[in-house]
Design a protein around this motif. Structure first.
Motif, PDB file in Angstrom:
ATOM      1  N   LEU A 190       0.815  -1.211   0.000  1.00 46.67           N
ATOM      2  CA  LEU A 190       0.000   0.000   0.000  1.00 46.67           C
ATOM      3  C   LEU A 190       0.848   1.259   0.000  1.00 46.67           C
ATOM      4  N   TRP A 191       1.986   1.200   0.695  1.00 49.38           N
ATOM      5  CA  TRP A 191       2.822   2.391   0.864  1.00 49.38           C
ATOM      6  C   TRP A 191       4.237   1.968   1.172  1.00 49.38           C
ATOM      7  N   ALA A 192       5.196   2.748   0.722  1.00 57.56           N
ATOM      8  CA  ALA A 192       6.608   2.524   1.057  1.00 57.56           C
ATOM      9  C   ALA A 192       7.261   3.866   1.330  1.00 57.56           C
ATOM     10  N   PHE A 193       8.119   3.910   2.333  1.00 59.91           N
ATOM     11  CA  PHE A 193       8.838   5.137   2.638  1.00 59.91           C
ATOM     12  C   PHE A 193       9.739   5.487   1.463  1.00 59.91           C
ATOM     13  N   PRO A 194       9.748   6.745   1.044  1.00 62.88           N
ATOM     14  CA  PRO A 194      10.580   7.124  -0.108  1.00 62.88           C
ATOM     15  C   PRO A 194      12.062   6.814   0.134  1.00 62.88           C
ATOM     16  N   GLN A 195      12.707   6.338  -0.920  1.00 60.76           N
ATOM     17  CA  GLN A 195      14.125   5.991  -0.851  1.00 60.76           C
ATOM     18  C   GLN A 195      14.948   7.087  -1.512  1.00 60.76           C
ATOM     19  N   PRO A 196      16.180   7.300  -1.127  1.00 60.55           N
ATOM     20  CA  PRO A 196      16.860   6.636  -0.028  1.00 60.55           C
ATOM     21  C   PRO A 196      16.394   7.205   1.321  1.00 60.55           C
ATOM     22  N   GLU A 197      16.356   6.352   2.324  1.00 58.63           N
ATOM     23  CA  GLU A 197      15.936   6.770   3.651  1.00 58.63           C
ATOM     24  C   GLU A 197      17.082   7.450   4.398  1.00 58.63           C
TER      25      GLU A 197
END
Length: 164
Positions: free
Chosen positions: A92-99
């Motif tokens: 559904l969602w992923a933290f934007p990369q690069p973290e």
């Protein structure tokens, strides 16, 4: 994540492959932490040569699942999923990369607090978190359910003086 600490721990653990090591550590731990509202947090850890090694955190709830952190928390690769299968199709969602590194962010927060004379004190949270891990460890070593109050006021010695 819950703004609460577990009220008790029930655990198992054992020594299987310590060789000639003379220490108080177990090779594996499995802890069920229970919060006041009945929510459970499960910790499973193993430190044995030749076995699968993973340092990660996952969440499974009634509406889906999530990866809280992977790879020792940096990068976390944080993601949420519909359902319990953590596949790309269910993401559904992923933290934007690069973290950003969480370790660098901690330093940034501390330096910002010093430079701007802001209160910054992680002592209480760090001490309680350490105590909660000891609560799980004590439950494994004693074979008893250990409560928050028991570990807070306990006198159990994990590494008593011993002679060789």
């Amino acid at each position: 994540m819950k703004n609460a600490w577990p009220v008790q721990a029930h655990a198992t653990g054992g020594r299987h492959f310590r060789g000639n090591s003379l220490d108080q550590n177990f090779d594996n731990y499995s802890v069920e932490y229970t919060f006041e509202d009945g929510t459970k947090l499960y910790f499973v850890g193993r430190a044995m040569a030749g076995c699968q090694s993973e340092f990660a955190s996952y969440v499974h709830g009634t509406k889906g699942s999530a990866i809280v952190s992977t790879a020792s928390h940096a990068p976390g690769k944080v993601r949420t999923f519909k359902g319990q299968n953590m596949t790309r199709e269910n993401m559904l969602w992923a933290f934007p990369q690069p973290e950003p590194s969480p370790y660098q962010l901690e330093w940034d927060d501390l330096i910002d607090a010093i430079r701007h004379n802001k209160p910054y004190n992680e002592t209480k949270r760090g001490a309680i978190a350490s105590m909660v891990t000891s609560m799980g460890r004590m439950a494994a070593h004693t074979g008893q359910v250990i409560t928050y109050d028991q570990i807070l006021n306990g006198t159990h010695e994990f590494a008593p003086a011993w002679t060789s």
